[in-house]
Motif scaffolding. Structure first.
Motif, PDB file in Angstrom:
ATOM      1  N   ALA A 165       0.824  -1.205   0.000  1.00  0.00           N
ATOM      2  CA  ALA A 165       0.000   0.000   0.000  1.00  0.00           C
ATOM      3  C   ALA A 165       0.859   1.256   0.000  1.00  0.00           C
ATOM      4  O   ALA A 165       0.599   2.218  -0.738  1.00  0.00           O
ATOM      5  CB  ALA A 165      -0.933  -0.008   1.211  1.00  0.00           C
ATOM      6  N   SER A 166       1.900   1.250   0.821  1.00  0.00           N
ATOM      7  CA  SER A 166       2.783   2.413   0.901  1.00  0.00           C
ATOM      8  C   SER A 166       3.548   2.607  -0.397  1.00  0.00           C
ATOM      9  O   SER A 166       3.678   3.730  -0.907  1.00  0.00           O
ATOM     10  CB  SER A 166       3.770   2.240   2.067  1.00  0.00           C
ATOM     11  N   TRP A 167       4.053   1.517  -0.945  1.00  0.00           N
ATOM     12  CA  TRP A 167       4.809   1.575  -2.203  1.00  0.00           C
ATOM     13  C   TRP A 167       3.977   2.204  -3.308  1.00  0.00           C
ATOM     14  O   TRP A 167       4.489   2.979  -4.123  1.00  0.00           O
ATOM     15  CB  TRP A 167       5.254   0.173  -2.579  1.00  0.00           C
ATOM     16  N   GLN A 168       2.681   1.902  -3.341  1.00  0.00           N
ATOM     17  CA  GLN A 168       1.833   2.426  -4.408  1.00  0.00           C
ATOM     18  C   GLN A 168       1.521   3.909  -4.228  1.00  0.00           C
ATOM     19  O   GLN A 168       1.486   4.665  -5.209  1.00  0.00           O
ATOM     20  CB  GLN A 168       0.519   1.652  -4.488  1.00  0.00           C
ATOM     21  N   PHE A 169       1.310   4.351  -2.985  1.00  0.00           N
ATOM     22  CA  PHE A 169       0.805   5.705  -2.780  1.00  0.00           C
ATOM     23  C   PHE A 169       1.863   6.714  -2.351  1.00  0.00           C
ATOM     24  O   PHE A 169       1.562   7.904  -2.239  1.00  0.00           O
ATOM     25  CB  PHE A 169      -0.343   5.684  -1.767  1.00  0.00           C
ATOM     26  N   ILE A 170       3.094   6.272  -2.123  1.00  0.00           N
ATOM     27  CA  ILE A 170       4.163   7.231  -1.845  1.00  0.00           C
ATOM     28  C   ILE A 170       4.306   8.255  -2.981  1.00  0.00           C
ATOM     29  O   ILE A 170       4.500   9.449  -2.715  1.00  0.00           O
ATOM     30  CB  ILE A 170       5.491   6.494  -1.581  1.00  0.00           C
ATOM     31  N   PRO A 171       4.209   7.864  -4.263  1.00  0.00           N
ATOM     32  CA  PRO A 171       4.326   8.860  -5.334  1.00  0.00           C
ATOM     33  C   PRO A 171       3.300   9.981  -5.243  1.00  0.00           C
ATOM     34  O   PRO A 171       3.617  11.148  -5.523  1.00  0.00           O
ATOM     35  CB  PRO A 171       4.122   8.028  -6.612  1.00  0.00           C
ATOM     36  N   PHE A 172       2.066   9.655  -4.850  1.00  0.00           N
ATOM     37  CA  PHE A 172       1.037  10.692  -4.733  1.00  0.00           C
ATOM     38  C   PHE A 172       1.419  11.728  -3.679  1.00  0.00           C
ATOM     39  O   PHE A 172       1.349  12.947  -3.915  1.00  0.00           O
ATOM     40  CB  PHE A 172      -0.303  10.049  -4.372  1.00  0.00           C
ATOM     41  N   HIS A 173       1.840  11.253  -2.521  1.00  0.00           N
ATOM     42  CA  HIS A 173       2.208  12.177  -1.454  1.00  0.00           C
ATOM     43  C   HIS A 173       3.521  12.894  -1.776  1.00  0.00           C
ATOM     44  O   HIS A 173       3.727  14.038  -1.342  1.00  0.00           O
ATOM     45  CB  HIS A 173       2.301  11.427  -0.124  1.00  0.00           C
ATOM     46  N   THR A 174       4.382  12.253  -2.555  1.00  0.00           N
ATOM     47  CA  THR A 174       5.596  12.922  -3.011  1.00  0.00           C
ATOM     48  C   THR A 174       5.254  14.147  -3.844  1.00  0.00           C
ATOM     49  O   THR A 174       5.888  15.203  -3.725  1.00  0.00           O
ATOM     50  CB  THR A 174       6.459  11.952  -3.839  1.00  0.00           C
ATOM     51  N   LEU A 175       4.234  14.028  -4.693  1.00  0.00           N
ATOM     52  CA  LEU A 175       3.793  15.165  -5.510  1.00  0.00           C
ATOM     53  C   LEU A 175       3.309  16.316  -4.631  1.00  0.00           C
ATOM     54  O   LEU A 175       3.550  17.486  -4.933  1.00  0.00           O
ATOM     55  CB  LEU A 175       2.690  14.735  -6.470  1.00  0.00           C
ATOM     56  N   LEU A 176       2.593  15.975  -3.558  1.00  0.00           N
ATOM     57  CA  LEU A 176       2.134  17.022  -2.642  1.00  0.00           C
ATOM     58  C   LEU A 176       3.319  17.772  -2.036  1.00  0.00           C
ATOM     59  O   LEU A 176       3.334  19.005  -1.988  1.00  0.00           O
ATOM     60  CB  LEU A 176       1.283  16.412  -1.529  1.00  0.00           C
ATOM     61  N   TYR A 177       4.309  17.016  -1.570  1.00  0.00           N
ATOM     62  CA  TYR A 177       5.471  17.646  -0.945  1.00  0.00           C
ATOM     63  C   TYR A 177       6.324  18.392  -1.972  1.00  0.00           C
ATOM     64  O   TYR A 177       6.924  19.427  -1.651  1.00  0.00           O
ATOM     65  CB  TYR A 177       6.308  16.593  -0.217  1.00  0.00           C
ATOM     66  N   GLN A 178       6.376  17.867  -3.191  1.00  0.00           N
ATOM     67  CA  GLN A 178       7.122  18.559  -4.233  1.00  0.00           C
ATOM     68  C   GLN A 178       6.512  19.928  -4.513  1.00  0.00           C
ATOM     69  O   GLN A 178       7.211  20.938  -4.596  1.00  0.00           O
ATOM     70  CB  GLN A 178       7.129  17.730  -5.518  1.00  0.00           C
ATOM     71  N   GLY A 179       5.172  19.956  -4.634  1.00  0.00           N
ATOM     72  CA  GLY A 179       4.492  21.230  -4.864  1.00  0.00           C
ATOM     73  C   GLY A 179       4.677  22.193  -3.703  1.00  0.00           C
ATOM     74  O   GLY A 179       4.900  23.395  -3.906  1.00  0.00           O
ATOM     75  N   GLY A 180       4.594  21.659  -2.473  1.00  0.00           N
ATOM     76  CA  GLY A 180       4.784  22.522  -1.314  1.00  0.00           C
ATOM     77  C   GLY A 180       6.191  23.073  -1.222  1.00  0.00           C
ATOM     78  O   GLY A 180       6.398  24.250  -0.911  1.00  0.00           O
ATOM     79  N   ALA A 181       7.175  22.235  -1.515  1.00  0.00           N
ATOM     80  CA  ALA A 181       8.570  22.670  -1.418  1.00  0.00           C
ATOM     81  C   ALA A 181       8.900  23.736  -2.454  1.00  0.00           C
ATOM     82  O   ALA A 181       9.709  24.647  -2.191  1.00  0.00           O
ATOM     83  CB  ALA A 181       9.504  21.470  -1.579  1.00  0.00           C
ATOM     84  N   ARG A 182       8.291  23.659  -3.611  1.00  0.00           N
ATOM     85  CA  ARG A 182       8.568  24.639  -4.660  1.00  0.00           C
ATOM     86  C   ARG A 182       7.973  26.011  -4.349  1.00  0.00           C
ATOM     87  O   ARG A 182       8.339  26.996  -4.992  1.00  0.00           O
ATOM     88  CB  ARG A 182       8.037  24.124  -6.003  1.00  0.00           C
ATOM     89  N   GLN A 183       7.047  26.064  -3.401  1.00  0.00           N
ATOM     90  CA  GLN A 183       6.435  27.335  -3.030  1.00  0.00           C
ATOM     91  C   GLN A 183       7.216  28.076  -1.947  1.00  0.00           C
ATOM     92  O   GLN A 183       6.895  29.209  -1.600  1.00  0.00           O
ATOM     93  CB  GLN A 183       5.005  27.092  -2.534  1.00  0.00           C
ATOM     94  N   ILE A 184       8.239  27.436  -1.395  1.00  0.00           N
ATOM     95  CA  ILE A 184       9.032  28.085  -0.352  1.00  0.00           C
ATOM     96  C   ILE A 184       9.954  29.121  -1.007  1.00  0.00           C
ATOM     97  O   ILE A 184      10.709  28.783  -1.919  1.00  0.00           O
ATOM     98  CB  ILE A 184       9.873  27.053   0.428  1.00  0.00           C
ATOM     99  N   PRO A 185       9.896  30.373  -0.582  1.00  0.00           N
ATOM    100  CA  PRO A 185      10.736  31.423  -1.196  1.00  0.00           C
ATOM    101  C   PRO A 185      12.226  31.092  -1.090  1.00  0.00           C
ATOM    102  O   PRO A 185      12.715  30.683  -0.035  1.00  0.00           O
ATOM    103  CB  PRO A 185      10.393  32.673  -0.373  1.00  0.00           C
ATOM    104  N   LYS A 186      12.940  31.277  -2.181  1.00  0.00           N
ATOM    105  CA  LYS A 186      14.376  31.006  -2.185  1.00  0.00           C
ATOM    106  C   LYS A 186      15.131  31.957  -1.271  1.00  0.00           C
ATOM    107  O   LYS A 186      16.237  31.641  -0.811  1.00  0.00           O
ATOM    108  CB  LYS A 186      14.918  31.119  -3.615  1.00  0.00           C
ATOM    109  N   SER A 187      14.513  33.118  -1.003  1.00  0.00           N
ATOM    110  CA  SER A 187      15.194  34.100  -0.149  1.00  0.00           C
ATOM    111  C   SER A 187      15.445  33.551   1.245  1.00  0.00           C
ATOM    112  O   SER A 187      16.418  33.943   1.906  1.00  0.00           O
ATOM    113  CB  SER A 187      14.359  35.382  -0.058  1.00  0.00           C
ATOM    114  N   PHE A 188      14.595  32.620   1.704  1.00  0.00           N
ATOM    115  CA  PHE A 188      14.803  32.005   3.019  1.00  0.00           C
ATOM    116  C   PHE A 188      16.130  31.245   3.046  1.00  0.00           C
ATOM    117  O   PHE A 188      16.914  31.360   3.993  1.00  0.00           O
ATOM    118  CB  PHE A 188      13.659  31.049   3.348  1.00  0.00           C
TER     119      PHE A 188
END
Length: 268
Positions: A134-157
């Motif tokens: 179950a984890s192996w299958q759905f890790i990619p979905f949650h990875t996409l969520l974290y990828q989108g969130g990480a890209r929104q963090i300002p580089k200035s930080f």
């Protein structure tokens, strides 16, 4: 859903006869059913295991894939592949791989401490296999969520932290994790509710066995309704599952303060 709630107060085989009202008989049976208690415990174990496996891996992969590394796009596409296939197809694939006679586990089992290789024949390893698949299958979905969130963090930080001499690890714990707070909550809610309602992989991979060692609540509902033809009791189980999953998600949102959804970005 209203129909299911009504059926939980009836006796019905789901076939030709009409439901007959039985009062609270199904609910009294549910309260005193040891199989139901075991199923609840197993569902909680699966939920906890899924969260513990998926969250750190998805978080790290998501943060990594948000960067500009060489071959990042190609590797991200490969990581995403398990989510593209159906749960049934993947469960059939893993069932073949875990076959103690002809599967891959028969060859590599002794290397990892499983001399017999009968992973699905032991209660503990069978539940571990369900959680892993179950984890192996759905890790990619949650990875996409974290990828989108990480890209929104300002580089200035990160630029300011680098000027102050903060290492990459310090930046991760002091900047990335706090900025991903809302993403972590969103992912966790989806993960927990999904695990509580997980079904198809258990049906294909273990059929609730060995014995009832992987009979989680959704599978018990299926087994009661569509194998034992006791739709009334199955409806009581289904109603309980909906109420519990909804309550858990609401509690998580409430306790985490997710409803506020205030931005944590600089100047906002």
């Amino acid at each position: 859903m209203l129909l299911v709630v009504y059926l939980s107060f009836t006796n019905w085989d789901g076939l030709g006869s009409f439901p007959s009202v039985s009062g609270t008989g199904n609910w009294e049976r549910l309260w005193n059913d040891p199989t139901m208690r075991q199923a609840i415990n197993l569902s909680l174990v699966l939920t906890a295991a899924s969260w513990l496996i998926q969250t750190p891996i998805a978080l790290l992969l998501g943060v990594w894939s948000a960067g500009r590394q060489k071959n990042r796009a190609v590797l991200s596409a490969i990581f995403f592949l398990p989510l593209l296939a159906s749960s049934v197809a993947l469960a059939l694939l893993w069932k073949s791989l875990l076959d103690p006679n002809f599967g891959l586990i028969a060859d590599i089992g002794p290397w990892i401490g499983l001399e017999h290789g009968n992973v699905l024949g032991d209660g503990t390893t069978a539940m571990a296999a369900v959680a892993f698949v179950a984890s192996w299958q759905f890790i990619p979905f949650h990875t996409l969520l974290y990828q989108g969130g990480a890209r929104q963090i300002p580089k200035s930080f990160y630029e300011a932290a680098s000027i102050d001499g903060a290492s990459g690890i310090r930046q991760f714990f002091s900047i990335t994790l706090p900025q991903l707070r809302n993403t972590i909550i969103t992912s966790s809610v989806l993960m927990v509710v999904g695990a509580l309602t997980f079904f198809d992989t258990v049906l294909i991979l273990t059929e609730g066995g060995p014995g009832t060692d992987t009979t989680i609540v959704p599978y018990l509902m299926y087994e009661t309704g569509f194998q034992a033809y006791d739709m009334g009791y199955a409806s009581a189980i289904a109603t309980t599952l909906v109420v519990v999953a909804t309550a858990v998600s609401l509690v998580m949102v409430r306790v985490s303060g997710f409803t506020a959804m205030r931005s944590t970005r600089e100047g906002m």
